[in-house]
Design a protein around this motif. Sequence first.
Motif, PDB file in Angstrom:
ATOM      1  N   PRO A   6      12.077 -19.977  12.191  1.00 59.41           N
ATOM      2  CA  PRO A   6      12.834 -21.218  12.000  1.00 59.41           C
ATOM      3  C   PRO A   6      12.442 -21.983  10.748  1.00 59.41           C
ATOM      4  O   PRO A   6      11.330 -21.830  10.214  1.00 59.41           O
ATOM      5  N   ILE A   7      13.359 -22.829  10.317  1.00 56.09           N
ATOM      6  CA  ILE A   7      13.137 -23.730   9.182  1.00 56.09           C
ATOM      7  C   ILE A   7      13.707 -25.090   9.589  1.00 56.09           C
ATOM      8  O   ILE A   7      14.769 -25.153  10.219  1.00 56.09           O
ATOM      9  N   ALA A   8      12.999 -26.152   9.266  1.00 54.17           N
ATOM     10  CA  ALA A   8      13.501 -27.492   9.601  1.00 54.17           C
ATOM     11  C   ALA A   8      13.297 -28.432   8.431  1.00 54.17           C
ATOM     12  O   ALA A   8      12.319 -28.320   7.671  1.00 54.17           O
ATOM     13  N   PHE A   9      14.229 -29.347   8.306  1.00 58.91           N
ATOM     14  CA  PHE A   9      14.280 -30.281   7.190  1.00 58.91           C
ATOM     15  C   PHE A   9      14.599 -31.668   7.737  1.00 58.91           C
ATOM     16  O   PHE A   9      15.451 -31.803   8.620  1.00 58.91           O
ATOM     17  N   ALA A  10      13.890 -32.682   7.251  1.00 60.16           N
ATOM     18  CA  ALA A  10      14.203 -34.051   7.683  1.00 60.16           C
ATOM     19  C   ALA A  10      14.191 -34.973   6.476  1.00 60.16           C
ATOM     20  O   ALA A  10      13.321 -34.873   5.609  1.00 60.16           O
ATOM     21  N   ALA A  11      15.171 -35.865   6.428  1.00 55.45           N
ATOM     22  CA  ALA A  11      15.279 -36.801   5.301  1.00 55.45           C
ATOM     23  C   ALA A  11      15.622 -38.184   5.822  1.00 55.45           C
ATOM     24  O   ALA A  11      16.440 -38.320   6.745  1.00 55.45           O
ATOM     25  N   PRO A  12      15.016 -39.218   5.225  1.00 55.58           N
ATOM     26  CA  PRO A  12      15.343 -40.581   5.668  1.00 55.58           C
ATOM     27  C   PRO A  12      16.754 -40.960   5.252  1.00 55.58           C
ATOM     28  O   PRO A  12      17.270 -40.472   4.237  1.00 55.58           O
ATOM     29  N   ARG A  13      17.379 -41.804   6.068  1.00 58.46           N
ATOM     30  CA  ARG A  13      18.739 -42.256   5.773  1.00 58.46           C
ATOM     31  C   ARG A  13      18.800 -43.750   6.082  1.00 58.46           C
ATOM     32  O   ARG A  13      18.403 -44.168   7.167  1.00 58.46           O
ATOM     33  N   ASP A  14      19.309 -44.522   5.139  1.00 57.59           N
ATOM     34  CA  ASP A  14      19.417 -45.979   5.338  1.00 57.59           C
ATOM     35  C   ASP A  14      20.265 -46.309   6.556  1.00 57.59           C
ATOM     36  O   ASP A  14      21.367 -45.751   6.711  1.00 57.59           O
ATOM     37  N   GLY A  15      19.774 -47.186   7.388  1.00 55.39           N
ATOM     38  CA  GLY A  15      20.591 -47.759   8.454  1.00 55.39           C
ATOM     39  C   GLY A  15      20.939 -46.820   9.581  1.00 55.39           C
ATOM     40  O   GLY A  15      21.815 -47.139  10.387  1.00 55.39           O
TER      41      GLY A  15
ATOM     42  N   PHE B 186       7.906 -37.792   9.812  1.00 61.32           N
ATOM     43  CA  PHE B 186       7.695 -38.045   8.373  1.00 61.32           C
ATOM     44  C   PHE B 186       8.923 -38.735   7.772  1.00 61.32           C
ATOM     45  O   PHE B 186       8.794 -39.643   6.950  1.00 61.32           O
ATOM     46  N   ALA B 187      10.102 -38.296   8.176  1.00 61.49           N
ATOM     47  CA  ALA B 187      11.330 -38.918   7.647  1.00 61.49           C
ATOM     48  C   ALA B 187      11.437 -40.357   8.142  1.00 61.49           C
ATOM     49  O   ALA B 187      11.912 -41.240   7.421  1.00 61.49           O
ATOM     50  N   GLU B 188      10.970 -40.594   9.372  1.00 63.03           N
ATOM     51  CA  GLU B 188      10.978 -41.980   9.877  1.00 63.03           C
ATOM     52  C   GLU B 188      10.044 -42.850   9.044  1.00 63.03           C
ATOM     53  O   GLU B 188      10.236 -44.063   8.956  1.00 63.03           O
ATOM     54  N   ALA B 189       9.054 -42.230   8.398  1.00 63.13           N
ATOM     55  CA  ALA B 189       8.136 -42.976   7.529  1.00 63.13           C
ATOM     56  C   ALA B 189       8.624 -42.976   6.076  1.00 63.13           C
ATOM     57  O   ALA B 189       7.871 -43.353   5.170  1.00 63.13           O
ATOM     58  N   GLY B 190       9.844 -42.528   5.835  1.00 63.50           N
ATOM     59  CA  GLY B 190      10.428 -42.611   4.490  1.00 63.50           C
ATOM     60  C   GLY B 190      10.209 -41.397   3.614  1.00 63.50           C
ATOM     61  O   GLY B 190      10.551 -41.400   2.432  1.00 63.50           O
ATOM     62  N   LEU B 191       9.639 -40.312   4.183  1.00 64.58           N
ATOM     63  CA  LEU B 191       9.362 -39.110   3.390  1.00 64.58           C
ATOM     64  C   LEU B 191      10.351 -37.990   3.726  1.00 64.58           C
ATOM     65  O   LEU B 191      10.920 -37.968   4.816  1.00 64.58           O
ATOM     66  N   VAL B 192      10.514 -37.091   2.775  1.00 65.34           N
ATOM     67  CA  VAL B 192      11.310 -35.887   3.020  1.00 65.34           C
ATOM     68  C   VAL B 192      10.341 -34.786   3.462  1.00 65.34           C
ATOM     69  O   VAL B 192       9.277 -34.626   2.853  1.00 65.34           O
ATOM     70  N   ALA B 193      10.689 -34.050   4.504  1.00 67.79           N
ATOM     71  CA  ALA B 193       9.786 -33.011   5.016  1.00 67.79           C
ATOM     72  C   ALA B 193      10.540 -31.707   5.255  1.00 67.79           C
ATOM     73  O   ALA B 193      11.693 -31.714   5.685  1.00 67.79           O
ATOM     74  N   LEU B 194       9.856 -30.616   4.937  1.00 68.23           N
ATOM     75  CA  LEU B 194      10.429 -29.276   5.097  1.00 68.23           C
ATOM     76  C   LEU B 194       9.345 -28.394   5.713  1.00 68.23           C
ATOM     77  O   LEU B 194       8.213 -28.384   5.206  1.00 68.23           O
ATOM     78  N   THR B 195       9.677 -27.684   6.784  1.00 68.03           N
ATOM     79  CA  THR B 195       8.651 -26.812   7.378  1.00 68.03           C
ATOM     80  C   THR B 195       9.240 -25.473   7.794  1.00 68.03           C
ATOM     81  O   THR B 195      10.456 -25.358   8.032  1.00 68.03           O
ATOM     82  N   MET B 196       8.392 -24.470   7.833  1.00 64.50           N
ATOM     83  CA  MET B 196       8.803 -23.103   8.195  1.00 64.50           C
ATOM     84  C   MET B 196       7.677 -22.441   8.989  1.00 64.50           C
ATOM     85  O   MET B 196       6.505 -22.651   8.685  1.00 64.50           O
ATOM     86  N   VAL B 197       8.089 -21.618   9.955  1.00 64.24           N
ATOM     87  CA  VAL B 197       7.134 -20.894  10.809  1.00 64.24           C
ATOM     88  C   VAL B 197       7.645 -19.470  10.956  1.00 64.24           C
ATOM     89  O   VAL B 197       8.840 -19.273  11.200  1.00 64.24           O
ATOM     90  N   ASN B 198       6.762 -18.476  10.833  1.00 70.60           N
ATOM     91  CA  ASN B 198       7.194 -17.136  11.214  1.00 70.60           C
ATOM     92  C   ASN B 198       6.709 -16.859  12.638  1.00 70.60           C
ATOM     93  O   ASN B 198       5.879 -17.597  13.163  1.00 70.60           O
ATOM     94  N   SER B 199       7.266 -15.842  13.292  1.00 69.23           N
ATOM     95  CA  SER B 199       6.945 -15.731  14.726  1.00 69.23           C
ATOM     96  C   SER B 199       6.496 -14.315  15.107  1.00 69.23           C
ATOM     97  O   SER B 199       5.381 -13.941  14.748  1.00 69.23           O
ATOM     98  N   PHE B 200       7.311 -13.531  15.772  1.00 70.58           N
ATOM     99  CA  PHE B 200       6.896 -12.166  16.151  1.00 70.58           C
ATOM    100  C   PHE B 200       8.082 -11.248  15.907  1.00 70.58           C
ATOM    101  O   PHE B 200       9.232 -11.682  15.976  1.00 70.58           O
TER     102      PHE B 200
ATOM    103  N   TRP C 104      11.693 -29.506  14.863  1.00 67.93           N
ATOM    104  CA  TRP C 104      12.055 -30.873  14.488  1.00 67.93           C
ATOM    105  C   TRP C 104      10.961 -31.891  14.792  1.00 67.93           C
ATOM    106  O   TRP C 104      10.806 -32.852  14.017  1.00 67.93           O
ATOM    107  N   PRO C 105      10.150 -31.713  15.898  1.00 62.52           N
ATOM    108  CA  PRO C 105       9.100 -32.718  16.120  1.00 62.52           C
ATOM    109  C   PRO C 105       8.067 -32.744  14.988  1.00 62.52           C
ATOM    110  O   PRO C 105       7.361 -33.735  14.825  1.00 62.52           O
ATOM    111  N   ASP C 106       7.993 -31.649  14.226  1.00 67.76           N
ATOM    112  CA  ASP C 106       7.004 -31.581  13.141  1.00 67.76           C
ATOM    113  C   ASP C 106       7.472 -32.326  11.885  1.00 67.76           C
ATOM    114  O   ASP C 106       6.646 -32.662  11.034  1.00 67.76           O
ATOM    115  N   VAL C 107       8.783 -32.524  11.735  1.00 69.73           N
ATOM    116  CA  VAL C 107       9.280 -33.147  10.491  1.00 69.73           C
ATOM    117  C   VAL C 107       9.873 -34.550  10.699  1.00 69.73           C
ATOM    118  O   VAL C 107       9.789 -35.399   9.800  1.00 69.73           O
ATOM    119  N   GLU C 108      10.447 -34.776  11.849  1.00 66.81           N
ATOM    120  CA  GLU C 108      11.168 -36.051  12.061  1.00 66.81           C
ATOM    121  C   GLU C 108      10.285 -37.291  11.834  1.00 66.81           C
ATOM    122  O   GLU C 108      10.736 -38.249  11.178  1.00 66.81           O
TER     123      GLU C 108
END
Length: 343
Positions: free
Chosen positions: A168-177, A137-151, A131-135
């Motif tokens: 993991p997969i994470a998604f962040a989207a801006p929301r009014d108010g 961007f959403a605070e700046a008005g953008l939609v963000a989607l990220t994915m990481v593979n591990s071991f 979530w720290p990687d996407v949040e």
Amino acid sequence: QPERGDARNLDFLSFGELKALLARIFRHAGASEAVAECLAANCAGCERDGARSHGVFRMPGYVSSIASGWVDAAASPRLEDVAPAFLRADAMNGFAQPALALAAPALIEKARRNGIALLAIRNSHHFSALWPDVEPFAEAGLVALTMVNSFACTVPFDGTSAVFGTNPIAFAAPRDGAPPLVADLATSAMANGDVQIAAREGFSLPPGQGVDQDGRPTIDPKAVLDGGALLTFGGYKGSAISLMIELLGAALTGGKFSYEVDWSGHPGAQTPHTGQVLILIDPDAGRDAAFAGRARALAERLGRVGVSRLPGDRRFRQRARSAAEGIGLVPADLARLRALAGP
Ligand code: NDP
Ligand code: PYC
């Protein structure tokens, strides 16, 4: 996830104090100033938000991975502009987050210019929540989607041994108010970090999360960690998403598949050396400037049908609580952190 326990038995630190302590640990372990600041903010943010599976409990893992020589905590990532909407980053065997920090301004600029932009990070270690990687961007008005593979610690549906990571997969989207909508989840039935915490604190796992070394279902976290494996969430559906994450996190970026991670020559290594993909979308580019308002409408509708918790809500609540009361740590854990920071 088990709670940390009675607040009366905790020591409380401000975010700034915890971040400074973690930065000292990273510097003492050999990280560059930039990497220490970046990862300390990330890990302290996880603890502050109650994202315990990737909070301070991970610090000994960071330190032992760095000490083993497996990851270069002083690496300077390199950025390559390969197409109008495509950036590549080589983390140079360092952590993924500094590579993302380096790429972020150019990535935002590309997303605003093209409507969409993709960042492919390879040769990178990701040992934290997404979530720290996407949040931001959403605070700046953008939609963000990220994915990481591990071991390799997760058995694909219908398979007999671990091939996937907890991916993991994470998604962040801006929301009014309101704060952004942020969903961040492992595609295994549980995050490996939560299995480790359960093992450490003596809890059983819920049924259906993992298998032991003989492939038999188990609720013993130690059996999952010692030669066993996790299952994917939602059977074949989670397995399909995990497959996608292997492809996008590794095949697309030039990183390793989870099953290719071989740290056997580096005793103490814990940070998966794989890849990460991040996609940014400018929702205004579709000429429908109402995206954040539509996100608000959907969230309100969910509330009206009884949904009391949206993804991200718990973290934002915990963040506010930490700002008011401080970040509570078990005294023995705080003592261990201070010891890791050196003299
Ligand atoms: P959880 O199952 O705890 O939560 C997944 C998501 O669902 C979160 O967005 C959470 O919101 C939300 N959520 C949880 N419970 C509810 C509920 N009752 N109602 C509504 N929403 C809910 O996460 P995981 O255990 O799967 O993953 C934990 C972390 O581990 C993630 O941050 C992930 O990125 C990280 N991870 C990192 C890996 C790596 O390789 N670096 C590998 C695997 C996992 P909220 O956050 O508000 O609780
Ligand atoms: O919790 O599954 C996990 C994990 C793997 C790598 C970092 N975190």
